[in-house]
Design a protein around this motif. Sequence first.
Motif, PDB file in Angstrom:
ATOM      1  N   VAL A  14       6.440  15.280   1.817  1.00 34.49           N
ATOM      2  CA  VAL A  14       7.046  15.917   3.139  1.00 34.49           C
ATOM      3  C   VAL A  14       5.533  14.733   4.391  1.00 34.49           C
ATOM      4  O   VAL A  14       6.252  14.104   5.420  1.00 34.49           O
ATOM      5  N   ALA A  15       4.438  14.394   4.214  1.00 37.08           N
ATOM      6  CA  ALA A  15       3.656  14.185   4.897  1.00 37.08           C
ATOM      7  C   ALA A  15       3.539  12.550   5.066  1.00 37.08           C
ATOM      8  O   ALA A  15       3.405  12.250   5.678  1.00 37.08           O
ATOM      9  N   PHE A  16       3.698  12.136   3.613  1.00 42.30           N
ATOM     10  CA  PHE A  16       3.362  10.215   3.236  1.00 42.30           C
ATOM     11  C   PHE A  16       4.160   9.820   3.075  1.00 42.30           C
ATOM     12  O   PHE A  16       4.215   8.871   2.628  1.00 42.30           O
ATOM     13  N   CYS A  17       5.807   9.913   3.472  1.00 38.75           N
ATOM     14  CA  CYS A  17       6.880   8.954   2.734  1.00 38.75           C
ATOM     15  C   CYS A  17       7.643   8.333   4.444  1.00 38.75           C
ATOM     16  O   CYS A  17       8.749   8.924   4.298  1.00 38.75           O
ATOM     17  N   LEU A  68       1.605   6.201  -1.277  1.00 35.88           N
ATOM     18  CA  LEU A  68       0.212   5.746  -1.547  1.00 35.88           C
ATOM     19  C   LEU A  68      -1.288   4.336  -0.570  1.00 35.88           C
ATOM     20  O   LEU A  68      -1.704   4.489  -0.795  1.00 35.88           O
ATOM     21  N   PRO A  69      -0.249   3.839   0.139  1.00 34.86           N
ATOM     22  CA  PRO A  69      -1.261   2.973   0.922  1.00 34.86           C
ATOM     23  C   PRO A  69      -1.902   3.872   2.587  1.00 34.86           C
ATOM     24  O   PRO A  69      -2.806   3.482   2.351  1.00 34.86           O
ATOM     25  N   TYR A  70      -1.314   4.686   1.776  1.00 35.59           N
ATOM     26  CA  TYR A  70      -2.773   6.247   2.753  1.00 35.59           C
ATOM     27  C   TYR A  70      -3.040   6.841   2.297  1.00 35.59           C
ATOM     28  O   TYR A  70      -3.818   7.967   2.694  1.00 35.59           O
ATOM     29  N   THR A  71      -3.210   7.141   0.688  1.00 32.56           N
ATOM     30  CA  THR A  71      -4.107   7.997  -0.009  1.00 32.56           C
ATOM     31  C   THR A  71      -4.689   7.712  -1.137  1.00 32.56           C
ATOM     32  O   THR A  71      -4.536   6.097  -1.021  1.00 32.56           O
ATOM     33  N   GLY A 159      -9.988   1.582   5.895  1.00 33.10           N
ATOM     34  CA  GLY A 159      -8.648   2.942   6.929  1.00 33.10           C
ATOM     35  C   GLY A 159      -9.098   4.655   6.344  1.00 33.10           C
ATOM     36  O   GLY A 159     -10.087   4.178   5.443  1.00 33.10           O
ATOM     37  N   TRP A 160      -8.732   5.548   7.035  1.00 36.29           N
ATOM     38  CA  TRP A 160      -8.793   6.428   6.715  1.00 36.29           C
ATOM     39  C   TRP A 160      -7.775   6.915   4.806  1.00 36.29           C
ATOM     40  O   TRP A 160      -6.729   6.603   5.521  1.00 36.29           O
ATOM     41  N   ARG A 161      -8.363   7.872   4.368  1.00 28.09           N
ATOM     42  CA  ARG A 161      -7.913   7.683   2.839  1.00 28.09           C
ATOM     43  C   ARG A 161      -7.156   9.622   3.050  1.00 28.09           C
ATOM     44  O   ARG A 161      -9.036  10.307   2.589  1.00 28.09           O
ATOM     45  N   VAL A 162      -5.952  10.026   2.954  1.00 23.59           N
ATOM     46  CA  VAL A 162      -5.771  10.774   2.112  1.00 23.59           C
ATOM     47  C   VAL A 162      -6.352  11.160   0.832  1.00 23.59           C
ATOM     48  O   VAL A 162      -5.985  10.626  -0.144  1.00 23.59           O
TER      49      VAL A 162
END
Length: 209
Positions: A14-17, A68-71, A159-162
């Motif tokens: 839900v958060a990263f799509c 994946l770009p943000y994790t 940058g920041w990654r989850v």
Amino acid sequence: MKKLLLLPLFAMLVAFCGSASAQSVDANSPEQLIKTVTTQVLDQLKSDKQIQSGNINEITKLVNEKILPYTDFTRTTRLVMGRNWNTATPEQQKQIVEQFKMLLIRTYAGALAQVRNQTIQYKPFRASPEDNDVVVRSVVMNNGSPVELDYRLYKTPQGWRVYDINVLGAWLIQAYQQQFNEQIQQHGVSGLLQFLTQRNQQLASGKAS
């Protein structure tokens, strides 16, 4: 256990799509990163009929392009494996990361079909400018029921990654550590990889219970 693990993955999806490209999201602010992508995803999922129907190809594409770009899923997998990570060969590490990611996608693809009227409320963000590891806390209102949802991020040159998700006190990494460690203790790293691969094959064929 299965129901417990459904929540973290559901939260992650839900958060990263999000529907935006990586360039349009401010990855230099952990709080803004979460807020922006979460807002975008709720709009997209409510209108995407293929994802709502559980189309595994579309969901996999969505994860690879938008999540994946943000994790940092490699970091997530490494922490799940703990010291066992260093006993795996580079090729084994790569395969385990991929199989673990696919296991999460295949096991809980149906969770995306549940996205309808969820709303997000964010708690005050508390972190110092010099912090390199932070938690963004929020509450998801799901049909009137509040669900605690926290994101752990770390700072990278890009940058920041989850790399971890907490739902109702259950962190994703912690939830899988015991299962992974038991497989490695009994069958070695190759046994863990075989377990993940076979599980994915079962899920793909619809034979998994």
